[in-house]
Design a protein around this motif. Structure first.
Motif, PDB file in Angstrom:
ATOM      1  N   MET A   1      -8.118  73.907 -20.892  1.00 46.17           N
ATOM      2  CA  MET A   1      -8.295  74.327 -22.010  1.00 46.17           C
ATOM      3  C   MET A   1      -7.386  75.680 -22.168  1.00 46.17           C
ATOM      4  SD  MET A   1     -11.925  74.954 -23.595  1.00 46.17           S
ATOM      5  CE  MET A   1     -12.217  76.471 -24.002  1.00 46.17           C
ATOM      6  N   ALA A   2      -7.166  76.428 -21.126  1.00 45.45           N
ATOM      7  CA  ALA A   2      -6.748  77.537 -21.288  1.00 45.45           C
ATOM      8  C   ALA A   2      -5.208  77.537 -21.667  1.00 45.45           C
ATOM      9  CB  ALA A   2      -6.716  78.445 -19.878  1.00 45.45           C
ATOM     10  N   PHE A   3      -4.645  76.323 -21.073  1.00 46.51           N
ATOM     11  CA  PHE A   3      -3.230  76.036 -21.115  1.00 46.51           C
ATOM     12  C   PHE A   3      -2.994  75.727 -22.831  1.00 46.51           C
ATOM     13  CE2 PHE A   3       0.945  75.429 -20.136  1.00 46.51           C
ATOM     14  CZ  PHE A   3       1.351  74.283 -20.832  1.00 46.51           C
ATOM     15  N   TYR A   4      -3.984  75.234 -23.407  1.00 49.05           N
ATOM     16  CA  TYR A   4      -3.923  74.996 -24.902  1.00 49.05           C
ATOM     17  C   TYR A   4      -3.626  76.002 -25.643  1.00 49.05           C
ATOM     18  CZ  TYR A   4      -5.549  73.307 -29.236  1.00 49.05           C
ATOM     19  OH  TYR A   4      -5.738  73.043 -30.700  1.00 49.05           O
ATOM     20  N   PHE A   5      -4.478  77.428 -25.357  1.00 47.14           N
ATOM     21  CA  PHE A   5      -4.075  78.506 -26.233  1.00 47.14           C
ATOM     22  C   PHE A   5      -3.095  79.186 -26.013  1.00 47.14           C
ATOM     23  CE2 PHE A   5      -8.227  77.856 -27.423  1.00 47.14           C
ATOM     24  CZ  PHE A   5      -9.165  77.704 -26.526  1.00 47.14           C
ATOM     25  N   LEU A   6      -2.306  78.921 -25.035  1.00 42.66           N
ATOM     26  CA  LEU A   6      -0.950  79.288 -24.872  1.00 42.66           C
ATOM     27  C   LEU A   6      -0.006  78.585 -25.492  1.00 42.66           C
ATOM     28  CD1 LEU A   6      -1.177  80.099 -20.777  1.00 42.66           C
ATOM     29  CD2 LEU A   6      -1.332  81.708 -22.648  1.00 42.66           C
ATOM     30  N   LEU A   7      -0.215  77.406 -25.743  1.00 43.97           N
ATOM     31  CA  LEU A   7       0.827  76.642 -26.498  1.00 43.97           C
ATOM     32  C   LEU A   7       0.746  77.001 -27.950  1.00 43.97           C
ATOM     33  CD1 LEU A   7       0.458  73.265 -24.813  1.00 43.97           C
ATOM     34  CD2 LEU A   7       2.440  74.815 -24.647  1.00 43.97           C
ATOM     35  N   TYR A   8      -0.358  77.057 -28.626  1.00 43.19           N
ATOM     36  CA  TYR A   8      -0.185  77.151 -30.170  1.00 43.19           C
ATOM     37  C   TYR A   8      -0.370  78.908 -30.324  1.00 43.19           C
ATOM     38  CZ  TYR A   8      -1.237  72.302 -30.356  1.00 43.19           C
ATOM     39  OH  TYR A   8      -1.255  71.204 -30.214  1.00 43.19           O
ATOM     40  N   TRP A   9       0.625  79.257 -31.491  1.00 41.90           N
ATOM     41  CA  TRP A   9       0.845  80.721 -31.565  1.00 41.90           C
ATOM     42  C   TRP A   9      -0.131  80.855 -32.653  1.00 41.90           C
ATOM     43  CZ3 TRP A   9       1.833  80.663 -36.747  1.00 41.90           C
ATOM     44  CH2 TRP A   9       2.503  79.647 -37.525  1.00 41.90           C
ATOM     45  N   HIS A  10      -0.788  79.949 -33.483  1.00 41.86           N
ATOM     46  CA  HIS A  10      -1.646  80.192 -34.752  1.00 41.86           C
ATOM     47  C   HIS A  10      -3.077  80.964 -34.207  1.00 41.86           C
ATOM     48  CE1 HIS A  10      -3.192  76.056 -33.894  1.00 41.86           C
ATOM     49  NE2 HIS A  10      -1.925  75.761 -34.032  1.00 41.86           N
ATOM     50  N   PHE A  11      -3.388  80.612 -32.975  1.00 42.98           N
ATOM     51  CA  PHE A  11      -4.571  81.380 -32.365  1.00 42.98           C
ATOM     52  C   PHE A  11      -4.370  82.735 -32.262  1.00 42.98           C
ATOM     53  CE2 PHE A  11      -7.131  82.587 -28.673  1.00 42.98           C
ATOM     54  CZ  PHE A  11      -8.362  82.529 -29.211  1.00 42.98           C
ATOM     55  N   LEU A  12      -3.122  83.220 -31.715  1.00 44.21           N
ATOM     56  CA  LEU A  12      -2.786  84.753 -31.559  1.00 44.21           C
ATOM     57  C   LEU A  12      -2.614  85.115 -32.993  1.00 44.21           C
ATOM     58  CD1 LEU A  12      -0.513  84.379 -28.383  1.00 44.21           C
ATOM     59  CD2 LEU A  12      -2.832  85.153 -28.612  1.00 44.21           C
ATOM     60  N   LEU A  13      -2.050  84.424 -33.667  1.00 46.40           N
ATOM     61  CA  LEU A  13      -2.106  84.937 -35.272  1.00 46.40           C
ATOM     62  C   LEU A  13      -3.225  85.279 -35.982  1.00 46.40           C
ATOM     63  CD1 LEU A  13       0.124  85.796 -37.676  1.00 46.40           C
ATOM     64  CD2 LEU A  13      -0.018  83.460 -38.027  1.00 46.40           C
ATOM     65  N   MET A  14      -4.224  84.380 -35.809  1.00 46.31           N
ATOM     66  CA  MET A  14      -5.441  84.579 -36.208  1.00 46.31           C
ATOM     67  C   MET A  14      -6.040  85.921 -35.624  1.00 46.31           C
ATOM     68  SD  MET A  14      -8.949  82.028 -35.922  1.00 46.31           S
ATOM     69  CE  MET A  14      -8.709  82.173 -34.196  1.00 46.31           C
ATOM     70  N   VAL A  15      -6.023  85.962 -34.383  1.00 43.56           N
ATOM     71  CA  VAL A  15      -6.593  86.817 -33.713  1.00 43.56           C
ATOM     72  C   VAL A  15      -5.962  88.336 -34.283  1.00 43.56           C
ATOM     73  CG1 VAL A  15      -7.064  88.216 -31.642  1.00 43.56           C
ATOM     74  CG2 VAL A  15      -7.644  85.963 -31.763  1.00 43.56           C
ATOM     75  N   MET A  16      -4.776  88.380 -34.556  1.00 46.93           N
ATOM     76  CA  MET A  16      -4.279  89.585 -34.944  1.00 46.93           C
ATOM     77  C   MET A  16      -4.481  89.958 -36.189  1.00 46.93           C
ATOM     78  SD  MET A  16      -0.475  89.744 -33.184  1.00 46.93           S
ATOM     79  CE  MET A  16      -0.026  88.029 -33.228  1.00 46.93           C
ATOM     80  N   LEU A  17      -4.440  88.999 -37.083  1.00 49.14           N
ATOM     81  CA  LEU A  17      -4.920  89.248 -38.695  1.00 49.14           C
ATOM     82  C   LEU A  17      -6.405  89.443 -38.625  1.00 49.14           C
ATOM     83  CD1 LEU A  17      -3.278  86.113 -40.271  1.00 49.14           C
ATOM     84  CD2 LEU A  17      -2.485  88.659 -40.337  1.00 49.14           C
ATOM     85  N   ILE A  18      -7.234  89.158 -37.771  1.00 47.59           N
ATOM     86  CA  ILE A  18      -8.535  89.586 -37.932  1.00 47.59           C
ATOM     87  C   ILE A  18      -8.786  90.936 -37.480  1.00 47.59           C
ATOM     88  CG2 ILE A  18     -10.806  89.213 -36.571  1.00 47.59           C
ATOM     89  CD1 ILE A  18     -10.447  86.348 -36.829  1.00 47.59           C
ATOM     90  N   ILE A  19      -7.913  91.341 -36.352  1.00 50.57           N
ATOM     91  CA  ILE A  19      -7.941  92.750 -35.951  1.00 50.57           C
ATOM     92  C   ILE A  19      -7.418  93.597 -37.032  1.00 50.57           C
ATOM     93  CG2 ILE A  19      -6.661  94.523 -34.614  1.00 50.57           C
ATOM     94  CD1 ILE A  19      -6.642  92.631 -32.367  1.00 50.57           C
TER      95      ILE A  19
END
Length: 92
Positions: A1-19
Motif C-alpha cells: 500500500m505504501a508503494f501505491y502512494f509513491l506512484l501517484y502524484w495526485h495524492f501529493l498534489l491534493m496534500v499540497m493544495l489542502i495545506i
C-alpha cells in the motif's frame, strides 16, 4: 500500500493544495472556525478515496488530510498570537 502512494502524484498534489487552502483561509479569515476547515479537508479525503476507487483506505486518507490541515492552522494561529503579544508589549 505504501508503494501505491509513491506512484501517484495526485495524492501529493491534493496534500499540497489542502495545506495552501488551510493556510490561506486561516490567515485571511482569523475568526473562521478551524473545525470547519478540518471537516472540509476530511471530506476531501473521503471524496479522493471514492474517486480513485480505493475506499478501503478512506480512514487513512481522511486522517492524513486532517493531520496535514492542522499543521498550517496551528502555525498561523501561533503567528497571530505572537503578533498580538508583540503589539501588547509595544504599547507598554
Amino acid at each position: 500500500m505504501a508503494f501505491y502512494f509513491l506512484l501517484y502524484w495526485h495524492f501529493l498534489l491534493m496534500v499540497m493544495l489542502i495545506i495552501i487552502f488551510a493556510g490561506s483561509i486561516t490567515f485571511l479569515f482569523p475568526r473562521f472556525p478551524s473545525i470547519v476547515v478540518l471537516v472540509i479537508s476530511g471530506l476531501i479525503g473521503l471524496v479522493y478515496s471514492i474517486l480513485i476507487d480505493f475506499t478501503n483506505a478512506r480512514y487513512f486518507f481522511i486522517s492524513i488530510n486532517v493531520i496535514v490541515t492542522s499543521i498550517p492552522i496551528i502555525l498561523i494561529r501561533y503567528l497571530l498570537f505572537l503578533k498580538r503579544k508583540a503589539e501588547e508589549m509595544e504599547v507598554e
